[in-house]
Scaffold this motif. Structure first.
Motif, mmCIF file in Angstrom:
data_model
loop_
_atom_site.group_PDB
_atom_site.id
_atom_site.type_symbol
_atom_site.label_atom_id
_atom_site.label_comp_id
_atom_site.label_asym_id
_atom_site.label_seq_id
_atom_site.Cartn_x
_atom_site.Cartn_y
_atom_site.Cartn_z
ATOM 1 N N SER A 81 -37.713 -19.994 -37.446
ATOM 2 C CA SER A 81 -38.552 -20.138 -38.630
ATOM 3 C C SER A 81 -39.800 -19.278 -38.550
ATOM 4 O O SER A 81 -40.670 -19.365 -39.415
ATOM 5 C CB SER A 81 -38.946 -21.608 -38.815
ATOM 6 O OG SER A 81 -39.528 -22.135 -37.639
ATOM 7 N N ALA A 82 -39.905 -18.438 -37.531
ATOM 8 C CA ALA A 82 -41.002 -17.486 -37.390
ATOM 9 C C ALA A 82 -40.525 -16.329 -36.540
ATOM 10 O O ALA A 82 -39.564 -16.458 -35.773
ATOM 11 C CB ALA A 82 -42.228 -18.157 -36.757
ATOM 12 N N ALA A 83 -41.210 -15.199 -36.670
ATOM 13 C CA ALA A 83 -40.810 -14.012 -35.923
ATOM 14 C C ALA A 83 -41.087 -14.183 -34.435
ATOM 15 O O ALA A 83 -42.065 -14.801 -34.027
ATOM 16 C CB ALA A 83 -41.551 -12.793 -36.450
ATOM 17 N N LEU A 84 -40.201 -13.619 -33.641
ATOM 18 C CA LEU A 84 -40.338 -13.618 -32.188
ATOM 19 C C LEU A 84 -40.870 -12.275 -31.709
ATOM 20 O O LEU A 84 -40.460 -11.221 -32.205
ATOM 21 C CB LEU A 84 -38.975 -13.853 -31.529
ATOM 22 C CG LEU A 84 -38.470 -15.280 -31.392
ATOM 23 C CD1 LEU A 84 -36.980 -15.258 -31.030
ATOM 24 C CD2 LEU A 84 -39.248 -16.004 -30.296
ATOM 25 N N ASN A 85 -41.774 -12.332 -30.718
ATOM 26 C CA ASN A 85 -42.215 -11.126 -30.037
ATOM 27 C C ASN A 85 -42.092 -11.381 -28.543
ATOM 28 O O ASN A 85 -42.927 -12.056 -27.942
ATOM 29 C CB ASN A 85 -43.653 -10.783 -30.420
ATOM 30 C CG ASN A 85 -44.065 -9.397 -29.928
ATOM 31 O OD1 ASN A 85 -43.665 -8.968 -28.853
ATOM 32 N ND2 ASN A 85 -44.883 -8.711 -30.717
ATOM 33 N N VAL A 86 -41.007 -10.878 -27.954
ATOM 34 C CA VAL A 86 -40.682 -11.165 -26.556
ATOM 35 C C VAL A 86 -40.826 -9.885 -25.748
ATOM 36 O O VAL A 86 -40.141 -8.891 -26.005
ATOM 37 C CB VAL A 86 -39.242 -11.702 -26.416
ATOM 38 C CG1 VAL A 86 -38.954 -12.059 -24.958
ATOM 39 C CG2 VAL A 86 -39.036 -12.919 -27.309
ATOM 40 N N THR A 87 -41.706 -9.915 -24.754
ATOM 41 C CA THR A 87 -41.920 -8.728 -23.937
ATOM 42 C C THR A 87 -40.751 -8.471 -23.000
ATOM 43 O O THR A 87 -40.352 -7.320 -22.782
ATOM 44 C CB THR A 87 -43.212 -8.875 -23.115
ATOM 45 O OG1 THR A 87 -44.311 -9.074 -24.013
ATOM 46 C CG2 THR A 87 -43.467 -7.653 -22.251
ATOM 47 N N GLY A 88 -40.203 -9.528 -22.415
ATOM 48 C CA GLY A 88 -39.123 -9.401 -21.445
ATOM 49 C C GLY A 88 -37.766 -9.565 -22.073
ATOM 50 O O GLY A 88 -37.544 -9.221 -23.240
ATOM 51 N N THR A 89 -36.843 -10.118 -21.290
ATOM 52 C CA THR A 89 -35.475 -10.328 -21.761
ATOM 53 C C THR A 89 -35.383 -11.604 -22.592
ATOM 54 O O THR A 89 -36.234 -12.494 -22.490
ATOM 55 C CB THR A 89 -34.503 -10.417 -20.584
ATOM 56 O OG1 THR A 89 -34.848 -11.552 -19.772
ATOM 57 C CG2 THR A 89 -34.544 -9.157 -19.752
#
Length: 333
Positions: free
Chosen positions: A80-88
């Motif tokens: 329900s919201a955007a993800l910002n994932v630095t890793g895997t």
């Protein structure tokens, strides 16, 4: 920094995770499905498991690796919201679908996906599917869509088989890379890139197959087959192995040439190259066949056969038949 470990939760509404530090990890296990949010972000890795039920991911920023497991009864992963994932990113739902299709997602590392249903992933970054993923759910759709300068890469996964579902692999401004076979049963397969598209091992049964490069070339490296087939390369189309359509076949380049280096066949067959067409292998249609170029020569070094009308035309060039090429048709133009 602050680590969080909670292994026996039973929250039915939502859980907000905030490590309040740049290095904090969070490990949570919930006995039911829930909504997982993170208004303050997670400083390092986040691992969340729902032993039963679905998970809705309302997270924002994960500075490390993200792991979401929803493998119990009624599983499934949505957002329900955007993800910002630095890793895997690891997303596993053996009993449900995985839907992480917010276009603003950013995945800094590879994605390991295990889906018991449909797989639908979008991002404004690369989408690289890691080895060990399982997205071959029978009869369900597989959609991977990269925006921005993102690329789609499933080569580590190897073969893809949707078992009757549709397969859509698109990159708005980058590349699409596959390995092994891509099979949809009788579902449709759509592949679109901006860079050169090297197509190999696509089989759609009676479904449609569309292979497009919006700014570069399309090259068929190993045999492809489907119902209706479209090969559309802005800068050119080259066929180096057989292309077999049980329906219509179109090989088109609005800005380049089309080279038929191996046999192509369909009901209605249309080959159009703006700067030229070179036919080095047989072209067969059970209906009409059209081979044309607006600004280049049409060179026939192999046979062209159609049971309906056969039209061979160059508006501003020549039509050349060499090496004993034969044109056979119910009607010839």
């Amino acid at each position: 920094y602050a680590d969080i470990t909670l292994n026996n939760l039973a929250v039915t509404t939502s859980i907000d995770v905030n490590t309040n530090g740049v290095n904090g990890d969070a490990v949570l296990t919930n006995t039911v499905g829930t909504t997982l949010t993170s208004t303050g972000g997670v400083g390092n890795d986040l691992s969340f498991t729902a032993t039963n039920g679905a998970v809705d991911v309302g997270l924002t920023t994960i500075a490390g690796d993200l792991t979401i497991n929803a493998n119990g009864t009624g599983g499934g992963i949505t957002q329900s919201a955007a993800l910002n994932v630095t890793g895997t990113t690891t997303a596993s739902s053996t009993t449900g679908s995985i839907t992480l299709n917010t276009a603003a997602n950013v995945f800094g590392g590879d994605l390991t996906i295990t889906s018991g249903g449909a797989t639908d992933i979008a991002a404004n970054s690369d989408i690289t599917i890691a080895a060990g993923s399982t997205i071959n759910a029978a009869g369900n759709d597989i959609t991977l869509a990269a925006g921005g300068a993102g690329n789609v890469d499933t080569s580590a996964l190897g073969a893809i088989n949707s078992g009757g579902g549709n397969i859509t692999l698109t990159s708005a401004n980058g590349s699409v890379t596959t390995a092994g076979t891509t099979t949809s049963g009788n579902g449709n397969i759509t592949v679109q890139s901006s860079t050169a598209l090297n197509a190999a091992g696509f089989a759609a049964g009676t479904g449609d197959l569309s292979l497009t490069s919006t700014a570069n070339t399309v090259t068929v490296g190993t045999a492809v087959s489907a119902g209706n087939i479209v090969l559309d390369g802005q800068a050119g189309v080259t066929v180096n192995d057989t292309v077999t359509a049980t329906g219509t076949l179109q090989a088109t380049s609005a800005g380049g040439s089309v080279i038929v280096g191996d046999a192509i066949s369909g009901t209605t067959v249309t080959v159009t190259g703006s700067t030229g067409v070179e036919v080095d292998a047989n072209v067969t249609g059970t209906g009409d066949v059209t081979i044309e170029s607006a600004n280049g020569n049409v060179e026939l070094d192999a046979n062209v056969t159609g049971t309906g009308d056969v039209t061979i035309e160059s508006t501003n060039g020549n039509v050349e038949l060499d090496n004993g090429a034969v044109v056979e048709a119910g009607n010839a133009n």
